[in-house]
Design a protein around this motif. Structure first.
Motif, PDB file in Angstrom:
ATOM      1  N   ASP A  74       0.828  -1.210   0.000  1.00 56.22           N
ATOM      2  CA  ASP A  74       0.000   0.000   0.000  1.00 56.22           C
ATOM      3  C   ASP A  74       0.864   1.261   0.000  1.00 56.22           C
ATOM      4  O   ASP A  74       0.552   2.237  -0.706  1.00 56.22           O
ATOM      5  CB  ASP A  74      -0.925  -0.012   1.226  1.00 56.22           C
ATOM      6  CG  ASP A  74      -1.798   1.231   1.292  1.00 56.22           C
ATOM      7  OD1 ASP A  74      -2.601   1.434   0.358  1.00 56.22           O
ATOM      8  OD2 ASP A  74      -1.675   2.011   2.251  1.00 56.22           O
ATOM      9  N   HIS A  75       1.946   1.253   0.774  1.00 55.63           N
ATOM     10  CA  HIS A  75       2.845   2.413   0.797  1.00 55.63           C
ATOM     11  C   HIS A  75       3.459   2.655  -0.579  1.00 55.63           C
ATOM     12  O   HIS A  75       3.572   3.801  -1.028  1.00 55.63           O
ATOM     13  CB  HIS A  75       3.957   2.196   1.826  1.00 55.63           C
ATOM     14  CG  HIS A  75       3.448   2.081   3.224  1.00 55.63           C
ATOM     15  ND1 HIS A  75       4.215   1.611   4.268  1.00 55.63           N
ATOM     16  CD2 HIS A  75       2.225   2.360   3.754  1.00 55.63           C
ATOM     17  CE1 HIS A  75       3.487   1.615   5.379  1.00 55.63           C
ATOM     18  NE2 HIS A  75       2.287   2.054   5.081  1.00 55.63           N
ATOM     19  N   GLN A  78       0.877   4.350  -2.685  1.00 56.27           N
ATOM     20  CA  GLN A  78       0.666   5.770  -2.371  1.00 56.27           C
ATOM     21  C   GLN A  78       1.719   6.656  -3.050  1.00 56.27           C
ATOM     22  O   GLN A  78       1.399   7.719  -3.581  1.00 56.27           O
ATOM     23  CB  GLN A  78       0.702   5.976  -0.853  1.00 56.27           C
ATOM     24  CG  GLN A  78      -0.503   5.407  -0.119  1.00 56.27           C
ATOM     25  CD  GLN A  78      -0.470   5.736   1.359  1.00 56.27           C
ATOM     26  OE1 GLN A  78      -0.268   6.885   1.745  1.00 56.27           O
ATOM     27  NE2 GLN A  78      -0.666   4.727   2.202  1.00 56.27           N
ATOM     28  N   VAL A 162       2.836  12.391   1.906  1.00 54.34           N
ATOM     29  CA  VAL A 162       2.657  10.937   1.840  1.00 54.34           C
ATOM     30  C   VAL A 162       3.619  10.240   2.800  1.00 54.34           C
ATOM     31  O   VAL A 162       3.223   9.341   3.555  1.00 54.34           O
ATOM     32  CB  VAL A 162       2.869  10.417   0.393  1.00 54.34           C
ATOM     33  CG1 VAL A 162       2.925   8.885   0.377  1.00 54.34           C
ATOM     34  CG2 VAL A 162       1.745  10.902  -0.515  1.00 54.34           C
TER      35      VAL A 162
END
Length: 251
Positions: A74-75, A78, A162
């Motif tokens: 997921d990181h 992003q 982020v």
């Protein structure tokens, strides 16, 4: 930004940029390189831990490993969204390398990137079972936190935001690793295995900080993409992990 002030001077003084439209070409190249290194490292790290989930000794450990796999992917996603604003094809990017592929255990590549992707060199080495994965997670988790704190200060504001959002979850990954390692060293056999893994991973994680006196750092510093020299970050990591390992009787 004053129209009279050169972009590098503006950035060196702590100025920030907020849109692909006002980013000069050299800055764009360095920014994309920085993002690619992070994305590739997270995807490779996630892929490596995915292979270890079935080695977990219990339900809680399995959940922890699965969480790390999910959140690292997921990181990467992003940061990839930020890269897409610069024209990168995110759909193709995420599948264009075999992220789980590793070199042999005995390879020694220092800090040199390998193959076609930009992952940190440490993510080219294979994990060998549960204890090895936990030790690597503890050492690299501590490094990731230090590196993310540095990257959360980058002069490209959307990316800095982020990284600041990602940091608490990466801290949680490190905490999960530390809890797992504490359980492992509770018996002599586990401690012996963990010591062997520390000896293997410690220099490889240390190499991920790059070279001291890096000329590249000077370039990135002028753009506000780096602020703290590699050797300072490495010293912070050594102090952190040495204290953790000492408390567990591993050094």
């Amino acid at each position: 930004m004053s129209e009279m002030m050169p972009i590098e001077q503006y950035l060196e003084k702590g100025g920030v940029l907020s849109s692909p439209d006002n980013v000069p070409p050299r800055y764009r190249g360095e920014l994309l390189r920085l993002m690619a290194s992070f994305v590739d490292s997270e995807l490779a790290g996630s892929a490596g831990f995915a292979d270890i989930i079935n080695d977990a000794p219990g339900i809680q450990e399995r959940i922890s490993a699965a969480r790390i796999v999910l959140e690292k992917a997921d990181h990467a996603g992003q940061v990839l969204k930020v890269m897409e604003t610069f024209g990168v094809d995110g759909g193709r990017y995420a599948v264009h390398h075999p992220w789980a592929v590793r070199l042999s255990r005995g390879a020694d590549i220092g800090a040199v990137r390998q193959g076609g992707d930009m992952r940190l060199s440490v993510f080219h080495y294979p994990l060998e079972g549960w204890v090895d994965a936990v030790v690597m997670n503890v050492l690299m988790g501590a490094a990731s936190i230090i590196q993310l704190k540095e990257m959360a200060r980058v002069s490209y504001q959307p990316l800095a935001e982020v990284f600041r959002a990602i940091l608490p979850r990466e801290k949680r990954h490190a905490e999960l690793g530390a809890a797992g390692l504490a359980r492992i060293v509770a018996d002599d056999e586990g401690r012996a295995k963990a010591r062997a893994s520390v000896a293997y991973w410690y220099p490889r994680v240390a190499a991920s900080f790059g070279h001291a006196g890096s000329a590249r750092f000077e370039t990135l510093s002028r753009f506000g993409l780096r602020h703290t020299p590699n050797e300072t970050l490495l010293a912070e990591w050594r102090a952190d992990v040495d204290a953790q390992l000492s408390a567990l009787g591993l050094v």
